[in-house]
Scaffold this motif. Structure first.
Motif, PDB file in Angstrom:
ATOM      1  N   HIS A 275       0.841  -1.206   0.000  1.00 40.16           N
ATOM      2  CA  HIS A 275       0.000   0.000   0.000  1.00 40.16           C
ATOM      3  C   HIS A 275       0.880   1.262   0.000  1.00 40.16           C
ATOM      4  O   HIS A 275       0.647   2.188  -0.788  1.00 40.16           O
TER       5      HIS A 275
ATOM      6  N   ARG B 181       2.601   1.670  -3.337  1.00 40.19           N
ATOM      7  CA  ARG B 181       1.668   2.084  -4.391  1.00 40.19           C
ATOM      8  C   ARG B 181       1.322   3.562  -4.270  1.00 40.19           C
ATOM      9  O   ARG B 181       1.295   4.284  -5.236  1.00 40.19           O
ATOM     10  N   HIS B 182       1.094   4.028  -3.060  1.00 39.87           N
ATOM     11  CA  HIS B 182       0.569   5.391  -2.894  1.00 39.87           C
ATOM     12  C   HIS B 182       1.643   6.443  -2.703  1.00 39.87           C
ATOM     13  O   HIS B 182       1.407   7.614  -2.980  1.00 39.87           O
TER      14      HIS B 182
ATOM     15  N   ASN C  95       5.142   5.681  -3.324  1.00 37.36           N
ATOM     16  CA  ASN C  95       6.340   5.307  -4.054  1.00 37.36           C
ATOM     17  C   ASN C  95       7.522   4.998  -3.133  1.00 37.36           C
ATOM     18  O   ASN C  95       8.670   5.160  -3.511  1.00 37.36           O
TER      19      ASN C  95
END
Ligand code: SAM
Ligand code: SF4
Length: 471
Positions: free
Chosen positions: A260, A263-264, A266
């Motif tokens: 998570h 993904r959000h 980097n």
């Protein structure tokens, strides 16, 4: 009164309980396990499904293959450095009532204390006089421990010096803050913000963290790394308190959390910790999910393979024997000379623990010097390096891995320089002898022709009494 918990409306709940439960229960698939091991050895982060395949391995030969892969990844990629730090408890007042903790508010027998500025300075001087350069400051959850208070204690840690001693990196383990709160502590120069979810399993979380307490708010805690990163903190440290719920579920949840963040924002987590529940004052828990030593070893090895860009921290909750056994599976940081009683680094002659003054019982009470000698005897180079953080190279674990030659150009030389500094300033004669022999051996092995002459010069400078030289 409960603190106001302001969470952004678009905050993501990344724990899919059903998916994790299903993956945690799946059966062994030999072919798949071997495919996943091969992928991890290419230094690729694993997906949830791939991690689940490793967790499902139950046959002894497959478990041994996982261990061997973790060993190899650690040895070939990270090399043999182990970063050392000490925890420093600032205060144990707490408004929460976590059932496993010696600081929980309903425990009337706990002696409560918060260090004042003078006491804090004295604690830091003691730690510096032992040779520590990296601290993690630890706090209960209480209105007294506001972001401004935390920032103040961090500033004291950085500004207190004793002889050649100084603290070069201050991490914190403190209750979740708001975005503004994180901005305040970031301004004080914190390294990593660390907080453990304890358990990612909602129902279990509710059992151990009573409703109506600040910590009872599962999602406030789950979202805290997001807020820290939004506030500009670069390094965050995740963790699970193993023993509360099924270890396979928890490992998958840690990976879900890491994915998570990647993904959000980097950026993956800087570190993952995996404390196991220890005896504590007033603790009489019946723990159906206690993690055995054999399972513990597996979970560390699997984490190593699943998140190659993340540092793994094994704390002094574990005994010397367990640390001895597990360190080779990819652990990158350990604490040493650990004392949990507030103000007790100053009480040098004190032996043993007084559990009504401490959060839990530790398993490895060895002094820093002894731990360093043990590491050096096993040919691990103890490192006090803080250079990446101070040079603005955050996400150092990522770079170690992703940038060719990074470890060779930076980490190994910096480990040898900080280790030599320690040997000159603080080591006992016995440790100095073992340590110097190791430095010599490492220098013979060190092959980078561009850096080597500079490293030799800097080591000579350190040996003449210079400090804080790094690449
Ligand atoms: N009060 C903050 C919090 O709870 O997040 C700061 C951290 S607390 C002082 C540090 C960590 O110690 C907790 O997150 C928990 O995982 C761990 N801990 C608490 N009781 C423990 C026990 N009996 N054995 C091992 N670890 C424990
Ligand atoms: Fe307080 Fe942290 Fe202990 Fe919970 S774990 S009682 S929040 S100090």
């Amino acid at each position: 009164m409960l603190m106001e918990h302001k969470i952004a409306p678009d905050a993501v709940d990344f724990i899919d309980d059903e998916l994790l439960a299903r993956l945690a229960r799946q059966g062994e698939d030999k072919v798949r396990v071997r495919e996943v091991i091969a992928k991890s050895l290419e230094k690729k982060a694993l997906s949830l499904e791939e991690t689940a395949a490793l967790l499902a391995a139950e046959s002894p030969e497959l478990i041994e293959e996982i261990f061997e892969a973790a060993r190899r990844l650690k040895r070939d990629v990270y090399g043999n450095r182990i970063v050392l730090f000490a925890p420093l408890y600032i205060g144990n007042y707490c408004v929460n009532d976590c059932k496993y903790c010696g600081f929980r508010r309903s425990l009337r027998t706990t002696v409560r204390r918060t260090l004042n500025d003078e006491e804090l300075v004295r604690e830091i001087i003691e730690l510096e006089n032992l040779g520590h350069k990296r601290l993690i400051l630890v706090y209960g959850e209480h209105p007294n421990y506001s972001p401004e208070f935390i920032a103040h204690t961090v500033e004291i840690a950085y500004s207190t010096k004793s002889g050649p001693g100084e603290i070069r990196r201050v991490n914190i383990n403190a209750a979740p803050l708001s975005v503004e709160g994180f901005q305040t502590v970031k301004k004080a120069g914190i390294g990593t913000y660390q907080i453990f979810q304890e358990t990612y399993h909602r129902k279990t979380y509710a059992v151990y963290h009573p409703e109506g307490t600040d910590k009872g708010d599962y999602f406030w805690r789950l979202n805290s790394m997001d807020r820290a990163l939004q506030a500009g903190c670069d390094d965050v440290g995740l963790g699970v308190l193993f023993g509360l719920y099924d270890w396979k579920y928890e490992v998958l949840a840690l990976i879900a959390h890491a994915l998570h963040l990647q993904r959000h924002y980097n950026v993956g987590p800087h570190t993952i910790s995996f404390p196991r529940i220890q005896p504590a004052n007033g603790l009489e828990l019946d723990l159906p999910y206690r993690v055995t030593d054999a399972q513990f070893k597996r979970l560390v090895a699997i984490l190593r393979l699943a998140v190659p860009y993340t540092g793994l921290i094994m704390t002094a909750r574990e005994s010397k024997a367990v640390r001895d056994d597990v360190i080779e599976f990819g652990v990158s940081q350990i604490d040493a000379g650990t004392r949990l009683e507030i103000g007790s680094y100053q009480e040098k002659d004190k032996q043993g623990q007084e559990l009504n003054r401490e959060q839990f019982q530790i398993g490895d009470p060895r002094q820093l010097d002894e731990v360093i000698r043990w590491l050096a005897e096993r040919e691990y180079v103890p490192s006090f390096c803080t250079s990446c953080y101070r040079k603005g190279r955050t996400g150092e674990h990522f770079m170690e891995f992703a940038i060719p030659g990074f470890i060779h150009n930076f980490c190994t030389p910096n480990a040898l320089l900080t280790f030599s500094e320690y040997l000159n300033d603080y080591a006992s004669p016995q440790t100095k002898a073992v340590g110097e022999a190791l430095v010599k051996k490492e220098m013979q092995r060190y092959q980078n022709e561009k850096i080597k002459p500079q490293l030799i010069t800097r080591l000579e400078q350190v040996n003449k009494g210079e400090h804080d030289l790094y690449f």
